[in-house]
Design a protein around this motif. Structure first.
Motif, PDB file in Angstrom:
ATOM      1  N   CYS A 197      -8.566  -2.819  -3.603  1.00  0.00           N
ATOM      2  CA  CYS A 197      -7.511  -3.667  -3.043  1.00  0.00           C
ATOM      3  C   CYS A 197      -7.778  -3.992  -1.578  1.00  0.00           C
ATOM      4  CB  CYS A 197      -6.154  -2.983  -3.196  1.00  0.00           C
ATOM      5  SG  CYS A 197      -5.560  -2.893  -4.900  1.00  0.00           S
TER       6      CYS A 197
ATOM      7  N   GLU B 129       0.299  -9.041  -3.028  1.00  0.00           N
ATOM      8  CA  GLU B 129      -0.220 -10.171  -3.801  1.00  0.00           C
ATOM      9  C   GLU B 129      -1.566  -9.823  -4.425  1.00  0.00           C
ATOM     10  OE1 GLU B 129      -0.378 -13.717  -5.681  1.00  0.00           O
ATOM     11  OE2 GLU B 129       1.330 -12.911  -4.558  1.00  0.00           O
ATOM     12  N   VAL B 130      -2.443  -9.153  -3.660  1.00  0.00           N
ATOM     13  CA  VAL B 130      -3.728  -8.706  -4.210  1.00  0.00           C
ATOM     14  C   VAL B 130      -3.503  -7.756  -5.383  1.00  0.00           C
ATOM     15  CG1 VAL B 130      -5.759  -7.285  -3.732  1.00  0.00           C
ATOM     16  CG2 VAL B 130      -5.060  -9.050  -2.101  1.00  0.00           C
TER      17      VAL B 130
ATOM     18  N   ASN C 148      -9.665 -11.948   1.409  1.00  0.00           N
ATOM     19  CA  ASN C 148      -8.674 -13.016   1.267  1.00  0.00           C
ATOM     20  C   ASN C 148      -7.924 -13.306   2.562  1.00  0.00           C
ATOM     21  OD1 ASN C 148      -9.303 -13.269  -1.437  1.00  0.00           O
ATOM     22  ND2 ASN C 148      -7.640 -11.937  -2.128  1.00  0.00           N
TER      23      ASN C 148
ATOM     24  N   ARG D 245      -0.956  -7.502  -7.352  1.00  0.00           N
ATOM     25  CA  ARG D 245      -0.452  -8.227  -8.528  1.00  0.00           C
ATOM     26  C   ARG D 245      -1.574  -8.943  -9.265  1.00  0.00           C
ATOM     27  NH1 ARG D 245       4.168  -9.378  -5.237  1.00  0.00           N
ATOM     28  NH2 ARG D 245       3.155 -11.284  -4.485  1.00  0.00           N
ATOM     29  N   GLU D 246      -2.501  -9.523  -8.505  1.00  0.00           N
ATOM     30  CA  GLU D 246      -3.577 -10.304  -9.115  1.00  0.00           C
ATOM     31  C   GLU D 246      -4.523  -9.447  -9.951  1.00  0.00           C
ATOM     32  OE1 GLU D 246      -4.182 -13.591  -9.210  1.00  0.00           O
ATOM     33  OE2 GLU D 246      -2.264 -13.940  -8.193  1.00  0.00           O
ATOM     34  N   ILE D 247      -4.722  -8.186  -9.558  1.00  0.00           N
ATOM     35  CA  ILE D 247      -5.685  -7.339 -10.286  1.00  0.00           C
ATOM     36  C   ILE D 247      -5.003  -6.154 -10.965  1.00  0.00           C
ATOM     37  CG2 ILE D 247      -7.583  -8.017  -8.772  1.00  0.00           C
ATOM     38  CD1 ILE D 247      -7.378  -5.200  -7.502  1.00  0.00           C
ATOM     39  N   ASP D 248      -3.712  -6.276 -11.193  1.00  0.00           N
ATOM     40  CA  ASP D 248      -2.963  -5.170 -11.795  1.00  0.00           C
ATOM     41  C   ASP D 248      -3.529  -4.752 -13.153  1.00  0.00           C
ATOM     42  OD1 ASP D 248      -0.516  -3.410 -11.761  1.00  0.00           O
ATOM     43  OD2 ASP D 248      -0.137  -4.545 -13.599  1.00  0.00           O
TER      44      ASP D 248
END
Length: 370
Positions: free
Chosen positions: A311, A290-291, A318, A293-296
């Motif tokens: 990451c 999820e991390v 988080n 994906r958020e900063i891809d």
């Protein structure tokens, strides 16, 4: 060598045949508990004999009324000012309740007034690190079946943080904990000192039924918007009423919501060991994805090591853990077991600092990155 894939760790557990929650009058042996509850990851309610000798059960409750002995609690715990964490059960704050701190004596005074007038409470003392606050008090002893606790063994030996996962909860009638699964997908055990808790538990692998299109999760199972969560009613669930003195084992990844009926005190630990290590790894891997994906969109601007470090930092912020945390916990237990096998002093003390390893290195060892 560590495994190169989390799939090698994961043992499939099937909950489709579960049709109820076991209740045991007599505390089980560890081998029985391991075989029937820990390994298959199933809840169980255990009778009051497990905690009968606890100081908390003998002194914190009035034998005449079955309610908290407020005078005794004040006399024993309020000799000096103590700040405790509380939640406002009538004020939602994102996925949790609004949190603050409060003087313990002030909380007890307010709680006693609600109890005396038989009115619902909204202030819930929760996640109170009782053992850390009163290390010499001896309110209880961890039952033998829950003593193989890697999480608290590691956290209490760490020198870089001052934390643990041993809590006391106190609340009046109507206080509750919103719908959730426990931190790190750990196990938990909860022993009622007084009052009744209504538990509604949901077996794992139903998370898709709890979420809306934006991946928001149900907050209160008693107030669910059927338009926002059209499939929630399909989720399999079990409801139990935990009586005074009884202890509930909550397995890894079981979502649940808890309502207090009457004045309630409970002692709770989050914990883990080798039986649910695969589920912890699975949970951490999901959080990490999820991390990522958020900063891809930032990945092309970083080299491999910088990407992994970034990451891991966000994962720690988080989720409260990262690869290093999990690895160092396992390494700490390994070192203790090795010392015991060699007949040496198993107390690691400050030598835990020597075990700490870097998240980038661990990621490569686990096969996540080349």
């Amino acid at each position: 060598m560590p495994p190169t894939s989390t799939r090698l760790l994961h043992a499939t557990r099937d909950y489709s045949a579960v049709n109820g929650i076991d209740s045991l009058d007599t505390p089980p042996t560890y081998s029985h508990f391991l075989k029937h509850y820990l390994e298959p990851n199933l809840p169980v309610l255990i009778g009051p004999a497990l905690t009968a000798q606890w100081r908390a059960r003998q002194q914190w409750v009035s034998p005449q009324t079955g309610k908290p002995n407020f005078a005794q609690l004040r006399e024993q715990l309020c000799t000096e000012p103590v700040q405790v964490p509380v939640a406002d059960c009538q004020c939602k704050d994102f996925t949790d309740q609004k949190r603050s701190t409060m003087d313990l004596q002030e909380f007890l005074d307010e709680w006693e007034e609600h109890s005396r007038t038989n009115t619902p409470s909204r202030t819930y003392l929760k996640d109170f690190h009782f053992v850390k606050t009163f290390p010499a008090y001896g309110a209880y002893e961890t039952p033998d079946i829950f003593c193989d606790d890697w999480m608290n063994e590691f956290w209490t030996r760490r020198t870089d943080v001052d934390d643990d996962y041993r809590f006391v909860y106190c609340g009046g009638d109507g206080t509750f904990t919103p719908f959730h699964a426990d931190v790190y997908r750990s196990y938990s055990w909860s022993a009622n000192i007084c009052g009744v808790k209504k538990w509604t538990l949901f077996p794992p692998n139903q998370e898709h039924l709890f979420q809306d299109q934006l991946h928001n999760t149900v907050y209160d199972i008693e107030n669910v918007d059927p338009i926002q969560f059209p499939n929630f009613h399909k989720a399999k669930r079990f409801t139990i009423y935990q009586q005074p003195g009884h202890t509930l084992f909550v397995p890894s990844g079981w979502w649940h919501q808890v309502h207090n009926i009457g004045d309630t005190i409970s002692i709770n630990h989050n914990w883990c060991n080798g039986s649910n290590l695969d589920l912890l790894v699975e949970s951490m891997t999901s959080d990490l994805k999820e991390v990522e994906r958020e900063i891809d969109h930032l990945k092309e601007m970083m080299d491999q090591d910088e990407w992994i470090e970034t990451c891991q930092k966000l994962l720690l912020l988080n989720s409260g853990w990262d690869w290093s945390t999990l690895w160092n916990m396992c390494n700490t237990i390994r070192a203790r077991v090795k010392m015991q096998q060699l007949g040496e002093d198993a107390s690691l003390g400050t030598s835990i600092d020597m075990l700490l390893q870097d998240g980038v290195e661990i990621g490569r060892c686990l096969g996540f990155y080349p």
